[in-house]
Design an enzyme around this catalytic site. Structure first.
Site, PDB file in Angstrom:
ATOM      1  CB  THR A  41      -8.563  12.810   4.694  1.00 37.99           C
ATOM      2  OG1 THR A  41      -8.832  11.957   5.639  1.00 37.99           O
ATOM      3  CG2 THR A  41      -9.045  14.402   5.039  1.00 37.99           C
ATOM      4  CG  ASN A  42     -10.469   6.213   3.324  1.00 36.40           C
ATOM      5  OD1 ASN A  42     -10.582   5.700   2.266  1.00 36.40           O
ATOM      6  ND2 ASN A  42     -10.104   5.649   4.580  1.00 36.40           N
ATOM      7  CD  GLN A  43      -5.715   9.099  -0.874  1.00 36.28           C
ATOM      8  OE1 GLN A  43      -4.987   7.963  -0.967  1.00 36.28           O
ATOM      9  NE2 GLN A  43      -4.897  10.406  -0.767  1.00 36.28           N
TER      10      GLN A  43
END
Length: 164
Positions: A41-43
């Site tokens: 989920t880290n962009q």
């Protein structure tokens, strides 16, 4: 019981690094996988992919790092070790910073330092000497916990193109 102490990775830099992106301290998933920004989920990889016009998020990790090297982008963290129970930067305690001044002194081509998130900026800026020819940029965190939305983050991150 004290929180576990975590250590960051070695820097991913080369002498010709032009852009240095500094995070705070790898989260639990990144530490477990031994990869920068490993949590799905880290962009980070999507944002930096847009900056570099490369599909970094779709590449295997080793290829991502090779692309960064080719594009003269370096990665590291401002914290060497710290206590933290979860991956949240707000829970970092007893932080021991890296010697950013020594690293910057070994990067003669460096044009820009970018801090990925407020914690990285707060700790990292204190570690830097006065810099004249190097731009310093504070970025919104690539973490999904920082909820301003991808488009707003992307607009800020695109400023990194000036260093390439």
């Amino acid at each position: 019981m004290p929180a576990p102490r975590h250590a960051s990775f070695a820097p991913h830099v080369a002498r010709d690094t032009r852009l240095l992106i500094l995070g705070s301290l790898p989260g639990a998933r990144s530490l477990a996988e031994r990869q920068y920004y490993a949590h799905p989920t880290n962009q980070f990889w999507r944002l930096l992919g847009d900056v570099l016009a490369r599909p970094l998020a779709a590449m295997p990790y080793a290829e991502r790092l090779a692309e960064l090297h080719a594009m003269k982008v370096g990665l590291w963290d401002v914290i060497r070790t710290a206590e933290r129970r979860t991956s949240s930067d707000s829970l970092i305690r007893e932080a021991e910073p890296h010697d950013l001044a020594a690293l910057v002194a070994d990067l003669p081509a460096l044009r820009m330092i970018a801090f990925n998130g407020g914690k990285a900026a707060a700790i990292g800026r204190r570690q830097l000497p006065p810099l004249e020819a190097i731009a310093i940029v504070d970025l919104p965190s690539s973490s999904a916990a920082h909820t301003i939305g991808f488009a707003a983050k992307r607009d800020s991150w695109l400023a990194l193109r000036a260093a390439l």
